[in-house]
Design a protein around this motif. Structure first.
Motif, PDB file in Angstrom:
ATOM      1  N   TRP A 172       5.661   0.863   3.546  1.00 11.15           N
ATOM      2  CA  TRP A 172       5.802  -0.735   4.299  1.00 11.15           C
ATOM      3  C   TRP A 172       8.095  -0.715   3.994  1.00 11.15           C
ATOM      4  O   TRP A 172       8.221  -1.094   4.689  1.00 11.15           O
ATOM      5  N   ARG A 203       8.960   1.446   6.862  1.00 11.46           N
ATOM      6  CA  ARG A 203       8.854   0.147   8.006  1.00 11.46           C
ATOM      7  C   ARG A 203       9.552  -0.738   8.471  1.00 11.46           C
ATOM      8  O   ARG A 203      10.359  -1.197   9.294  1.00 11.46           O
ATOM      9  N   GLU A 204      10.166  -1.326   6.953  1.00  7.88           N
ATOM     10  CA  GLU A 204      11.476  -2.493   7.160  1.00  7.88           C
ATOM     11  C   GLU A 204      12.822  -1.952   6.953  1.00  7.88           C
ATOM     12  O   GLU A 204      13.526  -2.796   7.789  1.00  7.88           O
ATOM     13  N   MET A 227      14.956  -2.932  10.414  1.00  6.00           N
ATOM     14  CA  MET A 227      16.325  -3.841   9.855  1.00  6.00           C
ATOM     15  C   MET A 227      17.649  -2.885  10.125  1.00  6.00           C
ATOM     16  O   MET A 227      18.557  -3.910  11.234  1.00  6.00           O
ATOM     17  N   ASN A 269       2.809   5.091  10.588  1.00  4.52           N
ATOM     18  CA  ASN A 269       2.534   3.926  11.575  1.00  4.52           C
ATOM     19  C   ASN A 269       3.731   2.533  11.248  1.00  4.52           C
ATOM     20  O   ASN A 269       3.939   1.633  10.493  1.00  4.52           O
ATOM     21  N   ALA A 278       5.903   0.625  12.186  1.00  3.72           N
ATOM     22  CA  ALA A 278       5.858  -0.520  13.597  1.00  3.72           C
ATOM     23  C   ALA A 278       7.082  -1.545  12.768  1.00  3.72           C
ATOM     24  O   ALA A 278       6.951  -1.426  11.561  1.00  3.72           O
ATOM     25  N   ILE A 297       7.802  -4.844  11.093  1.00  6.66           N
ATOM     26  CA  ILE A 297       7.312  -5.497   9.825  1.00  6.66           C
ATOM     27  C   ILE A 297       7.268  -6.989   9.748  1.00  6.66           C
ATOM     28  O   ILE A 297       7.159  -7.888   9.411  1.00  6.66           O
ATOM     29  N   LEU A 298       8.538  -7.404   9.280  1.00  8.24           N
ATOM     30  CA  LEU A 298       9.128  -8.533   9.221  1.00  8.24           C
ATOM     31  C   LEU A 298       9.336  -9.282  10.807  1.00  8.24           C
ATOM     32  O   LEU A 298       9.635 -10.690  10.592  1.00  8.24           O
ATOM     33  N   GLU A 342       6.879  -7.815  17.856  1.00  3.88           N
ATOM     34  CA  GLU A 342       7.086  -6.794  18.087  1.00  3.88           C
ATOM     35  C   GLU A 342       8.392  -6.395  19.295  1.00  3.88           C
ATOM     36  O   GLU A 342       8.736  -5.592  19.859  1.00  3.88           O
ATOM     37  N   PRO A 348      18.846  -6.305  13.395  1.00  2.00           N
ATOM     38  CA  PRO A 348      18.863  -7.433  12.459  1.00  2.00           C
ATOM     39  C   PRO A 348      20.009  -7.124  11.624  1.00  2.00           C
ATOM     40  O   PRO A 348      21.429  -7.726  11.421  1.00  2.00           O
ATOM     41  N   GLU A 403       0.326 -13.648  21.072  1.00  2.73           N
ATOM     42  CA  GLU A 403      -0.011 -12.345  21.133  1.00  2.73           C
ATOM     43  C   GLU A 403      -1.060 -11.844  21.396  1.00  2.73           C
ATOM     44  O   GLU A 403      -2.074 -12.966  21.587  1.00  2.73           O
ATOM     45  N   THR A 416      -2.574   4.895   7.319  1.00  3.16           N
ATOM     46  CA  THR A 416      -1.893   4.433   8.552  1.00  3.16           C
ATOM     47  C   THR A 416      -2.341   2.530   7.907  1.00  3.16           C
ATOM     48  O   THR A 416      -4.015   2.391   7.484  1.00  3.16           O
ATOM     49  N   ASP A 417      -2.126   1.511   8.267  1.00  5.05           N
ATOM     50  CA  ASP A 417      -2.612   0.354   8.007  1.00  5.05           C
ATOM     51  C   ASP A 417      -2.050  -0.197   8.821  1.00  5.05           C
ATOM     52  O   ASP A 417      -2.825  -2.346   8.730  1.00  5.05           O
ATOM     53  N   PHE A 424       2.873 -10.331   7.407  1.00  4.00           N
ATOM     54  CA  PHE A 424       3.921 -10.958   7.271  1.00  4.00           C
ATOM     55  C   PHE A 424       4.611 -11.126   7.654  1.00  4.00           C
ATOM     56  O   PHE A 424       4.914 -10.760   9.049  1.00  4.00           O
ATOM     57  N   GLY A 425       6.439 -11.846   7.326  1.00  2.00           N
ATOM     58  CA  GLY A 425       7.478 -11.915   8.306  1.00  2.00           C
ATOM     59  C   GLY A 425       7.279 -13.467   8.462  1.00  2.00           C
ATOM     60  O   GLY A 425       8.707 -13.710   9.588  1.00  2.00           O
ATOM     61  N   HIS A 439      10.631 -14.994   7.756  1.00  3.91           N
ATOM     62  CA  HIS A 439      11.881 -15.002   7.083  1.00  3.91           C
ATOM     63  C   HIS A 439      12.584 -15.531   7.617  1.00  3.91           C
ATOM     64  O   HIS A 439      12.850 -16.039   8.988  1.00  3.91           O
ATOM     65  N   PHE A 457       6.414  -7.203  -2.475  1.00  2.00           N
ATOM     66  CA  PHE A 457       6.140  -6.394  -1.343  1.00  2.00           C
ATOM     67  C   PHE A 457       4.607  -5.520  -2.203  1.00  2.00           C
ATOM     68  O   PHE A 457       4.117  -5.717  -1.254  1.00  2.00           O
ATOM     69  N   GLN A 507       1.331  -5.081  -0.293  1.00  2.00           N
ATOM     70  CA  GLN A 507       1.037  -3.706   0.845  1.00  2.00           C
ATOM     71  C   GLN A 507      -0.759  -3.391   0.141  1.00  2.00           C
ATOM     72  O   GLN A 507      -1.792  -3.115   1.185  1.00  2.00           O
TER      73      GLN A 507
END
Lengths: 152, 405
Positions: free
Chosen positions: A102, A105-106, A110, A120, A122, A124-125, A128, A134, A151, B2-3, B54-55, B58, B371, B375
């Motif tokens: 993760w 991913r973060e 970012m 994967n 993709a 996360i925060l 898509e 940012p 979605e 993969t998650d 999550f997110g 944010h 965090f 996970q």
């Protein structure tokens, strides 16, 4: 110690403010991280943190920063890798520590840093449809994103 | 690895072949405590696979920090873990102090220890209390509400706020302790807190329903917990005695006598037990810290980092200018990078900060303890029941404020 083992792949090291730091080249990053995890004198079994830093205007622009901790030896190290703006790609460290999944991913979300071989990669925060990354310095703080629907 | 969950997975052990069912839990659900979302793939009531997201909260802590001065970041850190904001204040201040090379005064260190341990106690109380609410045991929550309220009163006396404390400063604290504060802390630590811990202990620890809902639920082996980066009570419940207060002592923790409780199976019951014992150990630390609390100033005697006294600002032009530059330009922190790790209630709270000189941070990254825990939930609940997910989620103590930042 790392320099002795990996020679010119270790660009520089320092221990400013008591934190041992090594700047390494990206080509052998997974090999270096595996060595740090497995070597009996090092045993960095915890990947505590991973993040990116954007040094806009410098070349290479991006930096990926790993913070490792050893349970048995009770020491820490910081590994850094510099990446060029036009090719912000680095090998994924998920095979070394599954828990780093993760964090990568973060950093991708970012900063737009691509982790090659990530299972994967993709956002996360953010969702898509979000445009841009940012935490890049050239992303305006007050920028608005288009409104999205649910979605599908 | 993969998650993402594989929707195509088919149930295998049912006699009647049935399609696995995908259900959403959250993002707004009474048991998710905050805005978290789970997509659970179910076979009957058994979780075959789980995807956590999550997110939803944010709010750009890191981006905002890059546009603030070093001191202005302190109120932002309150909002990370809003259950124990004082510990976030301490962790952040220590990171900046490391970069500036400041050695804080002994009195400041002792006070930071006391407020950190008080925060740890209330954090664990909220965690256990809400976890038990999810399991239908509401009374414990009310029992833990009372001491928590008392501690909030103490914090309010300290800094005028109950939740958004912003109590630390770079190089010290916002203010010294009010008169008689330590006596009131001792009264609470000897009175209402141990009483309520004993009440909850009596209600739960030998309670058959509680045991059956938690024992063996969401277990994790020590090596998996390490590989996933677990820290704090969840790691110690799995039998790994990692506690930064012992392993890499910061502040003045090496002067106190306390134990680090560990569990065996890393299940929900062990996590509860570890937290209960940690609260008692925190009480021990507070007792010792107050007994040896030294006198002297709470802020470093250095005009580069400490605001001039208000009386001087009103009558002395140098002090007025110094004050003005402090507020408008911020503390001048030398260029460099530092990572500070503290043992927060949930585990290792890390602040990685980069300075390029000047009055504000170039980059701040928080390593929130929950965090990796969030996970790891997928790993904890696979093969368990839906109701177990609720028990596990409460017991790992997810704080969305620091998870999302």
């Amino acid at each position: 110690m790392l320099s002795a083992k990996f020679g010119s792949d270790v660009v520089s090291t320092h221990s400013d403010f008591g934190d041992d730091t090594a700047l390494v080249r990206r080509e052998r990053i997974v090999e270096i991280l595996s060595y740090l995890r497995d070597d009996p004198a090092l045993l960095f079994d915890f990947a505590m943190d991973l993040t990116g830093v954007d040094y806009l205007g410098e070349e290479p622009r991006f930096e990926v920063v790993y913070h490792l901790y050893s349970l048995e030896k009770r020491h820490r190290v910081r590994i850094k890798v510099r990446l060029h703006e036009d090719d912000p790609v680095i090998d994924s460290a998920v095979p070394v520590w599954p828990g780093i999944n993760w964090y990568e991913r973060e950093a991708y979300d970012m900063y737009g840093i691509v982790f090659r071989g990530h299972p994967n990669l993709a956002r996360i925060l953010l969702y898509e449809g979000f445009q841009g990354h940012p935490l890049r310095k050239d992303y305006p703080k007050a920028k608005r994103q288009p409104t999205i629907g649910p979605e599908e | 690895m993969t998650d993402r969950i594989e929707i195509e997975a088919r149930s295998t052990h049912l006699d009647m072949q049935a399609e696995p069912m995908l259900i959403n839990i959250g993002p707004s659900h009474p048991a998710t405590h905050a805005t978290l979302r789970f997509k659970a793939l179910l076979d009957g009531e058994t979780i075959i696979d789980l995807e956590s997201e999550f997110g939803y909260l944010h709010r750009g802590f890191e981006k905002e920090s890059e546009a603030a001065t070093w001191t202005q970041v302190i109120p932002y850190t309150d909002r990370l873990n809003y259950v124990s904001p004082l510990m976030n204040n301490v962790g952040y201040a220590m990171a900046v102090e490391k970069l500036c090379g400041i050695k804080t005064t002994e009195r400041c260190d002792y006070i930071r220890v006391i407020i950190s341990e008080l925060s740890r106690i209330i954090d664990h109380m909220v965690c256990i209390g809400t976890n038990m609410v999810d399991l239908g045991a509401l009374t414990n929550f009310w029992y833990f509400w009372k001491p928590r309220e008392e501690v909030y009163k103490l914090i309010e006396e300290l800094c005028g706020q109950r939740l958004t404390t912003a109590y630390t400063r770079i190089g010290g604290l916002m203010a010294d302790l009010p008169d008689g504060w330590t006596d009131r802390v001792l009264a609470v630590c000897r009175g209402v807190i141990p009483e309520c811990i004993a009440d909850v202990n009596a209600l739960l620890t030998k309670n058959r329903i509680f045991i059956e809902r938690t024992m063996g639920v969401g277990p994790i082996a020590a090596k998996d917990a390490v590989a996933l980066g677990f820290t704090g009570p969840c790691l110690r419940a799995a039998g790994v005695p990692l506690d930064l207060r012992k392993d890499q002592p910061y502040l003045v923790y090496d002067r106190f006598d306390f134990d680090v409780p560990i569990g065996e199976k890393g299940d929900t019951c062990d996590r509860y037990m570890v937290r209960m014992e940690e609260m008692r150990q925190s009480l021990r630390i507070i007792e010792q810290a107050i007994a040896h609390l030294p006198g002297g100033p709470v802020n470093v005697d250095d005009p580069r980092f400490t605001l001039p006294p208000k009386e001087l600002v009103y009558e002395n032009i140098e002090a007025l200018m110094n004050h003005f530059k402090f507020i408008m330009e911020g503390i001048q922190v030398p260029a460099g990078e530092a990572y500070s790790a503290t043992e927060a209630a949930n585990g290792e709270l890390g602040f990685y900060i980069v300075s390029r000189g000047g009055g504000g941070p170039y980059k701040i990254k928080v390593r929130p303890p929950c965090f990796p825990l969030f996970q790891g939930i997928r790993h904890l609940v696979k093969g368990q029941m839906v109701a177990d997910l609720i028990a596990v989620l409460g017991s790992v103590n997810i704080i969305a404020g620091e998870l999302d930042r």
